[in-house]
Enzyme design. Sequence first.
Site, PDB file in Angstrom:
ATOM      1  N   ASP A   1      38.426  35.793  44.255  1.00 24.81           N
ATOM      2  CA  ASP A   1      38.655  36.091  42.834  1.00 24.81           C
ATOM      3  C   ASP A   1      40.100  36.985  42.777  1.00 24.81           C
ATOM      4  O   ASP A   1      40.954  36.691  43.718  1.00 24.81           O
ATOM      5  CB  ASP A   1      37.564  37.349  42.602  1.00 24.81           C
TER       6      ASP A   1
ATOM      7  N   HIS B   1      38.963  41.077  37.078  1.00 21.69           N
ATOM      8  CA  HIS B   1      37.707  40.190  36.929  1.00 21.69           C
ATOM      9  C   HIS B   1      37.022  40.395  38.646  1.00 21.69           C
ATOM     10  O   HIS B   1      35.776  40.694  38.434  1.00 21.69           O
ATOM     11  CB  HIS B   1      38.194  38.736  37.049  1.00 21.69           C
TER      12      HIS B   1
ATOM     13  N   SER C   1      30.474  34.103  34.828  1.00 15.40           N
ATOM     14  CA  SER C   1      30.989  34.989  35.980  1.00 15.40           C
ATOM     15  C   SER C   1      30.579  36.170  36.546  1.00 15.40           C
ATOM     16  O   SER C   1      30.525  36.545  37.409  1.00 15.40           O
ATOM     17  CB  SER C   1      32.385  35.338  35.471  1.00 15.40           C
TER      18      SER C   1
END
Length: 890
Positions: A163, A212, A537
Amino acid sequence: MVRLSLVASLFAAVASAVTVEQIGNKKGTTRLPGAYIFEFEDDSDHTDFYSKTSADGKTRMEFDYKLFKGASIQFNDHERAEDLASKVLELPAVKGMWPVKVYGIPEPRIDWQGTPGQEYATMKKRSAYETVKDVFSPHVMTQVDKLREEGYTGKGVKVAVIDSGIDYKHSALGGCFGDGCLVTFGTDLVGDDYTGYNEANPDDDPMDCQGHGTHVAGIIAAQENSMDFTGAAPGVTLGAYRVFGCTGEAGNDILIAAFNKAYEDGADIISASIGGPSGWSEEAWAVTVSRIVEQGVPCTLAAGNSGDVGMFYASTAASGKSVTAVASFDNAETVSILNVSHYTVNNATTRYEFGSQAGTPDAWTGVKLPLWAPSYDTNVTDGGCDEYPANTPNLSGYIVLIRRGTCTFVEKATHAADAGAKYIMVYNDEAGIIPYDVSPVENIKAAAMVTPEQGKKWINLLKAGSKVVVEMSDGSDGKVTVEQVPNDLTGGALSTFTSWGPTWEMDSKPQFGAPGGGILSTYPRSLGSYAVLSGTSMATPLMAGIFALISEVRGTLEPELIESLLSASSNPQLFHDGFSYSEFLAPVPQQGAGLVQAHDAAHATILLCPSSLSFNDTDNFVESRNFTLKNTGKTDVEFEISHVPAGTAYTLVEDSIYPDSFPNEFASEGATIRFSESKVTISAGKSVTIEVLPTPPTGLQAERLPVWSGYVAINGTDGSSLSIPYLGLTGSLHGSTVLGSADAWVSQSTDEKLLPVAENTTFTLPKAGTVQDQEDINSTSTTFPTLVWFLALGSSNVHADVVPVKSNLTTGNYNVPSNGSVGQVADFPLMWSSMGQNSVSWAGELADGSYAPAGMYKIVYRALRIFGDEKKTSDWDKSESLTFGITYAK
């Protein structure tokens, strides 16, 4: 939650413009001009490869891994790149080639985000008897709470997160990096300034500057914190593999390297909430992840957030064989993080606490004013939507309390401001709280929202003649309250944003799902420390945590087994269109096996495999499939086998070659399923194989490619209730048009809407060879022809030939080959394309590095049909653009 043993009684009672792969811009999945990934033959001599490529380009990445050896090359001359790459592919040492594609950083919906630099402490703690029990709603929905209550935390399992990195200094994520820390291993493969299009500058520090990855990491393994939640598997150790810079995108060569690095670093589970539309298992990144799974390492990947597109929009690398694609379900509770403020009634000294969420603008500092409401009706549907009466007092000294509904927030704020209001407070008309923006309204200094319950309490006080004075907090004290109220509208339903499968070759995707809508987790300290986000996600790392818990219970990480256990015990859900439930199960291409039930999977004694059954389309119809039941318990169990159909969804719009958008039209017909045995007794330690023989539904419009699906239900006398999803398609994928005859046109590079130009429009281009790539095109004031084509369905191979037509602009001989083309557009052919609109601005360059002479042309596109044979002309669809001209500046 619907158990299939109960579904029978329930049933007794009861063309989209899609922007997909883009070349030369940063929408969707971008192909990086002139860049290719090459895979080497094992143990081959690579001297010729590097001697050929070093003169014409530079190495982006080298892959010296057990499961992938090769390199990605950026050719200097983008116009000749296809020709050069093809010649490199002919070398004995090279066995495969793919273009480098760039994937955007995931953009989940942000429902709430903390204030940077602020330390948060929730004022609403669990009660004393809840101090051990896990009451976090995503955990309750998936039975993680039950495993945690039994003491399982995923201890000893190494989970790699591919990520944007992890803010490992976050107190809830261990506070450090390395041995003895929660984030124990990993690396930064790219550096802060990497965008996907420039050179990567790797280092050893996978610190997150985007956000994220930190949110994902907290969902897996957050430790105890001031916001009163933990990750699903807080006993694991995390690996952080950073593949994004602070902004921008990531190349699939970087992603291939990250997955292989994590695998060789000993990761037990690898998770990535990244992807882009594809639907093909042969794409380079998907192939890589599949190989890792085959070596015994489960890989969980996000199914994607393009549910509005409809069927056949599986994301890569989730589309890979054996890769676990994860769908999203909406949280059963709506989570809101609210600033703690206070109010008094009739000037009493008692101060009552309440929570609110600031809107925009949010200048609440020092505001202490009485409430005033335009209506005392707590069921009014159009509160504040009309001009206020002439006798309305000047509202500048009040906070105006308005019920949400009907008109826009801006309209409500405008009417209040016309009466002098500077501050407005909206109370919601449904569970939870959302931020809103009324900054376009002059004189409004601050806006906020409270829950329906709080709004009704205030309205009743005002109606009784009480004076309610509100003392607002601007959030600077860090005191917040976590409001979790039942999500009565969509709680437990499939998130409408979750992407649908299956793949173009009819592999079942997704496998199953977990809560991804409205999830509280960690966030980088510089971005507020905590946030509530929504997306697949968020479902994907929860699934990785669940894999870790199950592996601790059962003592194995075998991917096929864990996936089968979760699939068999998942709860299929009814279809929900975002407004209400239907009376049929959501199709398998949307939910896979359903909402996972981790405790049932972890402790199952009846093993059911495989995890799904595909019977393909009519052309490739598989007449029977088998599944196996194994009884690992100590007593004999009798099973009854039946099936429950799900909704049959049409892929295409009626009388059209184009895909329908969500919610697709459904047919009432379902398949008929026969079994070799409908009742079977399995002795302890024994197994039985059952044959499944489907009869596709009749009465369907086969040309619309209806996908039928459902669940084989297996109910045992031991109380077990298992299921296995199946799907098939009535109609011919191979016989369906992937490229319409009129679905290619020419636009102007300056036209954001990409509308067609008039026939015979002529473009004057810069001197041949002076424009190298899309960045050069974007940096000039010249208007280029933008070549646009629309794929009705996916294609594994798309060509674009430049064909001359008679013209008085001809400045030389065309040297036209036998197929009538002067060459193929640079960076074609395109491989493994999804459906939808595609475009590339063109400076005249051809795939062999030459330039089309000035003249009049058409671009002739050819797209290979699904299951097509490249050698058969009839297997290609063709579309021609209108005629346009090019000349070159002197």
